[in-house]
Write an enzyme that holds these catalytic residues in place. Structure first.
Site, PDB file in Angstrom:
ATOM      1  CB  CYS B 151      -0.972  -0.008   1.174  1.00  0.00           C
ATOM      2  SG  CYS B 151      -0.208  -0.471   2.736  1.00  0.00           S
ATOM      3  CE1 TYR B 152       0.625   5.176   3.020  1.00  0.00           C
ATOM      4  CE2 TYR B 152       0.313   3.109   4.216  1.00  0.00           C
ATOM      5  CZ  TYR B 152      -0.075   4.410   3.951  1.00  0.00           C
ATOM      6  OH  TYR B 152      -1.145   4.944   4.591  1.00  0.00           O
TER       7      TYR B 152
END
Lengths: 135, 418
Positions: B151-152
């Site tokens: 997600c990052y």
């Protein structure tokens, strides 16, 4: 006749030797001690006004350097950034000539450039770094 | 609103409420003086009449407060990044929070600073200077890395940031506004020593002190009657708040007959919006041979609810004493007793007598700027820009039994585990 102001920094090894008085005798100078801060087993500092012929003064400085004294000529100025100074007072106690002083009523820190011997001790001591040396 | 019955003749308890004082602030009828001015008012009128005359007393202090820092939310980059390590102008920030939240601590030195390897170190730039530069509107160099997640995914970031572009940016100071403090001397070292109290000269060559004394916030409300969680304050030129007692809050310190602690005692945890602050009141400072700190301007507006609050706010430098502590040995090793207790009135003369010696005094806290803060706050109250707040919850006071604990040292390897 001329007067040169110098800051002499003595290493520990020279503290028991009369380097200054030997230089004065050898080069036929007169002197004013503006400040002396010397304790056994520590580096010493002396702010000296040397009075005499300019070439003799230069000779004395060169001779003292040969002996291991660090000689800092006072051809420099310490200046204060008044905007940066917060009037905290941390500098007062380290200033050897009371050029930096606190007014007991207003609590403002005054800087009297006439009294300043430009030793530079206040520069790293000033917390907001308002003091600087200019050459 | 509390009833005022009997208040006209004899001040008993709470003759004025917060609401009444705030109403006077709104209508412009409020009478405000600074804590310095209140010394004269109470001296002339006595506490009862002073309490009737004055509604609000403003205080101020401006000194190094190491336990300070700021939370910054820098906004999300594209692609997104969960920051693992971050540096602001090469000063490490704490990134052990959510993806783009950072905490920059005031005393954090710049990476690569020589520190005290060549003693005394200069400590020219650190977290405190980053905070000051942010408030001054300067661009700050942010460098960050990350291990990367689904997600990052972003791993590296190198960019300029500016306070105006940040989401939240607020100062959060775990310990400010120390109620009284030590006077530092150097009794035993054969050289000058370099401390958070400045350069302390050898052979009792200086006495370094750090309090605004009669102007100081908590010395004007020694039992924290009117300052607690939620109290609005002056913080760095903005309106901030008290969020908790400060760390090392020590309300059970011995007190004199006026209730004034005779050494370091109460402290405040404070919070305020960096975007509203003024770099005149938040200044990065460097202590030679010690490290970086932040000079913080802080002030309170104390409601004069009754004669007791008038008496408290009428405190003068002559009524407040500080312990003189040796910093060459005793402070570091938690040994010994104070050499003396001296009043701020004596300290402010420029010298004190210790062990038969005249010792020059040097302050670290700017009284000039403390006075300016109290005057500024007085102006805010007079024009209705600053209303008083009753604490949501009081701070632990002298009757709390809460003290300041030393570390319970339990050497690893010799333990009997619980």
């Amino acid at each position: 006749m001329a007067e040169s102001r110098v800051v002499l920094h003595f290493p520990k090894s020279l503290l028991d030797q009369p380097v200054t008085s030997m230089a004065i005798e050898r080069f036929n100078l007169r002197f004013n001690i503006l400040r002396a801060d010397i304790t056994a087993d520590q580096e010493g500092l002396m702010v000296l006004g040397l009075v005499g012929e300019p070439e003799k003064i230069e000779g004395a400085i060169a001779w003292m350097r040969e002996q291991g004294v660090r000689v800092q000529p006072l051809e420099q100025d310490v200046v204060r950034d008044d905007e940066r100074c917060t009037d905290c007072g941390a500098c007062i106690v380290v200033c050897p000539t009371a050029a930096l002083a606190m007014d007991t009523d207003s609590r403002e820190v005054s800087f009297n450039a006439e009294e300043c011997v430009a030793c530079g001790i206040c520069v790293p001591v000033c917390p907001p770094r308002a003091m600087s040396i200019t050459f | 609103m509390s009833p005022r019955a009997g208040a006209s003749e004899r001040v008993v308890t709470l003759p004025k409420s917060y609401d009444e004082i705030n109403e006077k602030i709104r209508t412009g009828e409020v009478v405000v003086v600074t804590a310095e001015e209140m010394v004269g008012v109470v001296g002339e009128l006595g506490p009862e009449r002073a309490a009737k005359k004055v509604d609000v007393v403003t205080t101020g202090t401006f000194g190094p407060m190491c336990s300070s820092g700021a939370f910054l939310n820098i906004g999300h980059s594209t692609p997104r990044m969960k920051i693992t390590n971050a540096w602001l102008n090469d000063v490490p920030a704490c990134a052990g929070l959510a993806a783009v939240d950072l905490y920059i601590g005031a005393t954090e030195p710049a990476a690569g600073d020589p520190l005290n390897r060549e003693h005394p170190g200069e400590f020219s730039y650190g977290g405190a200077h980053v905070i000051e530069d942010l408030i001054a509107g300067k661009d700050i160099h942010l460098r960050a890395d990350a291990y990367g997640t689904d997600c990052y995914p972003r791993r590296e970031l190198d960019t300029w940031i500016n306070l105006r572009d940040l989401n939240e940016a607020y100062m959060l100071n775990p310990r400010n506004a120390y109620q009284n403090y030590n006077v530092a001397v150097n009794q035993f070292a054969d050289r000058d020593i370099y401390t958070y109290m400045g350069v302390v000269k050898r052979d009792l060559g200086s006495a370094n002190y750090c309090s605004a004394g009669q102007l100081s916030p908590l010395l004007n409300d020694p039992y924290y009657r009117t300052v607690g969680i939620g109290t609005r304050i002056f913080l760095g030129g903005a309106q901030g708040y008290v969020y908790w007692q400060g760390t090392q809050h020590d309300p059970t310190t011995p007190r004199n007959e006026r209730g004034v602690p005779t050494g370091g005692a109460g402290t405040l945890g404070t919070v305020g919006d960096l975007k509203e602050m003024d770099p005149r009141y938040i200044v990065g400072v460097s202590f030679y041979g010690y490290g970086v700190s932040l000079a913080v301007g802080l002030g309170t507006a104390i409601p004069v609810l009754d004669a007791e609050m008038a008496r408290f706010t009428g405190v003068s430098d002559a009524d407040i004493t500080a312990p003189v502590i040796d910093y060459s040995r005793n402070y570091a090793h938690n040994e010994g007793e104070p050499l003396a207790h001296v009043s701020y009135a004596a300290l402010k003369t420029g010298s004190i007598e210790l062990e038969g010696k005249t010792v020059p005094t040097t302050p670290l806290s700017s009284y000039v700027r403390a006075r300016e803060i109290a005057q500024t706050l007085k102006g805010w109250v007079q024009v209705g820009e600053f209303l008083l707040t009753e604490p949501v919850q009081p701070l632990p006071s002298a009757d709390s039994g809460e003290g300041f604990k030393a570390l319970n040292y339990r050497p690893v390897g010799e333990e009997e585990c619980e």
